[in-house]
Scaffold this motif. Sequence first.
Motif, PDB file in Angstrom:
ATOM      1  N   SER A  37      29.360   7.888 -16.392  1.00  0.00           N
ATOM      2  CA  SER A  37      30.593   8.580 -16.021  1.00  0.00           C
ATOM      3  C   SER A  37      31.612   8.372 -17.126  1.00  0.00           C
ATOM      4  O   SER A  37      31.608   7.342 -17.821  1.00  0.00           O
ATOM      5  CB  SER A  37      31.144   8.098 -14.669  1.00  0.00           C
ATOM      6  N   ARG A  38      32.449   9.374 -17.312  1.00  0.00           N
ATOM      7  CA  ARG A  38      33.508   9.367 -18.317  1.00  0.00           C
ATOM      8  C   ARG A  38      34.776   9.877 -17.659  1.00  0.00           C
ATOM      9  O   ARG A  38      34.709  10.574 -16.644  1.00  0.00           O
ATOM     10  CB  ARG A  38      33.137  10.289 -19.488  1.00  0.00           C
ATOM     11  N   ILE A  39      35.922   9.545 -18.226  1.00  0.00           N
ATOM     12  CA  ILE A  39      37.175  10.018 -17.632  1.00  0.00           C
ATOM     13  C   ILE A  39      37.933  10.917 -18.604  1.00  0.00           C
ATOM     14  O   ILE A  39      37.828  10.774 -19.821  1.00  0.00           O
ATOM     15  CB  ILE A  39      38.072   8.850 -17.165  1.00  0.00           C
ATOM     16  N   LEU A  40      38.677  11.855 -18.028  1.00  0.00           N
ATOM     17  CA  LEU A  40      39.534  12.761 -18.777  1.00  0.00           C
ATOM     18  C   LEU A  40      40.973  12.517 -18.366  1.00  0.00           C
ATOM     19  O   LEU A  40      41.265  12.295 -17.190  1.00  0.00           O
ATOM     20  CB  LEU A  40      39.194  14.225 -18.485  1.00  0.00           C
ATOM     21  N   LEU A  41      41.894  12.560 -19.333  1.00  0.00           N
ATOM     22  CA  LEU A  41      43.324  12.465 -19.066  1.00  0.00           C
ATOM     23  C   LEU A  41      44.057  13.438 -19.965  1.00  0.00           C
ATOM     24  O   LEU A  41      43.602  13.743 -21.069  1.00  0.00           O
ATOM     25  CB  LEU A  41      43.856  11.060 -19.331  1.00  0.00           C
ATOM     26  N   LEU A  78      35.224   0.414 -25.097  1.00  0.00           N
ATOM     27  CA  LEU A  78      35.681   1.738 -24.663  1.00  0.00           C
ATOM     28  C   LEU A  78      36.231   2.477 -25.870  1.00  0.00           C
ATOM     29  O   LEU A  78      36.835   1.878 -26.762  1.00  0.00           O
ATOM     30  CB  LEU A  78      36.779   1.618 -23.604  1.00  0.00           C
ATOM     31  N   SER A  79      36.039   3.796 -25.885  1.00  0.00           N
ATOM     32  CA  SER A  79      36.504   4.585 -27.007  1.00  0.00           C
ATOM     33  C   SER A  79      37.140   5.879 -26.515  1.00  0.00           C
ATOM     34  O   SER A  79      36.722   6.441 -25.492  1.00  0.00           O
ATOM     35  CB  SER A  79      35.334   4.898 -27.942  1.00  0.00           C
ATOM     36  N   VAL A  80      38.164   6.353 -27.246  1.00  0.00           N
ATOM     37  CA  VAL A  80      38.936   7.537 -26.856  1.00  0.00           C
ATOM     38  C   VAL A  80      38.674   8.668 -27.853  1.00  0.00           C
ATOM     39  O   VAL A  80      38.687   8.459 -29.064  1.00  0.00           O
ATOM     40  CB  VAL A  80      40.445   7.232 -26.823  1.00  0.00           C
ATOM     41  N   PHE A  81      38.465   9.875 -27.311  1.00  0.00           N
ATOM     42  CA  PHE A  81      38.213  11.052 -28.139  1.00  0.00           C
ATOM     43  C   PHE A  81      39.093  12.208 -27.665  1.00  0.00           C
ATOM     44  O   PHE A  81      39.232  12.421 -26.460  1.00  0.00           O
ATOM     45  CB  PHE A  81      36.739  11.483 -28.029  1.00  0.00           C
ATOM     46  N   VAL A 186      37.671   9.333 -22.306  1.00  0.00           N
ATOM     47  CA  VAL A 186      37.429   7.905 -22.516  1.00  0.00           C
ATOM     48  C   VAL A 186      36.044   7.573 -21.966  1.00  0.00           C
ATOM     49  O   VAL A 186      35.705   7.955 -20.840  1.00  0.00           O
ATOM     50  CB  VAL A 186      38.488   7.026 -21.817  1.00  0.00           C
ATOM     51  N   LYS A 187      35.243   6.880 -22.771  1.00  0.00           N
ATOM     52  CA  LYS A 187      33.888   6.526 -22.359  1.00  0.00           C
ATOM     53  C   LYS A 187      33.471   5.231 -23.041  1.00  0.00           C
ATOM     54  O   LYS A 187      34.170   4.732 -23.930  1.00  0.00           O
ATOM     55  CB  LYS A 187      32.909   7.644 -22.737  1.00  0.00           C
TER      56      LYS A 187
END
Length: 217
Positions: A37-41, A78-81, A186-187
């Motif tokens: 699972s990954r999150i979007l903001l 964790l990494s942000v794209f 974020v994943k």
Amino acid sequence: KDTTLYKQRGLLELNAGYDEMLEIKKINTDTDGLVLSRILLEFDNGVFSENKNKLLNSEFFLNLKVASSSELSINDTLSVFPLKKRWDEGTGRYYDTSDTNYFYAGASWRYADASKNFWKDESTTENYVGGGDFYEHSEILHKHKSINEDELNFHFKQAFSDVRINITSIVKSWMCGDIQNNGILVKFLNETKDTHSSIKFFSKDTNTIYYPYLEVM
């Protein structure tokens, strides 16, 4: 706006836009293999465009408040794209129902929006391709030479508490017009390891004060 995308059999079209939790996980299962699972903001672009001259010399930090975690290791990162496509938050919840007939329209692992546009061209209703369409770090960092390539990562060897990630290079790419502000994904940086790591954060729909926020310095 925020939501979670689930790569799991039966949940590829699940929208969780109104869930009180955001979840990032990588769990190997006997039945479904690697479950992700990954999150979007997304933060309102007006904040950046209307204050561009004031903010160009600022730093920007994404803050996520941890609700719970399981089996995190010191090797987890964790990494942000930044996202390439616009997406719809939707009004679904993870625990609404197990019946896919009741899934709500909005971003899911398979679809980016309520119109069921795939995240990627190679996506079909038969495969698992999806999970957001995002720029790799190398695509944005070369525009900001002073940025450390590790800036967009959070290493749990530093702490197992709340997460704070420097996303200055992404925000400045929005403000300078290098890329469009479609929000961030974020994943876990490495989603292939044989681990059972998961972490839940409070979403903007939480009944607490611990919603995600962008810190400007």
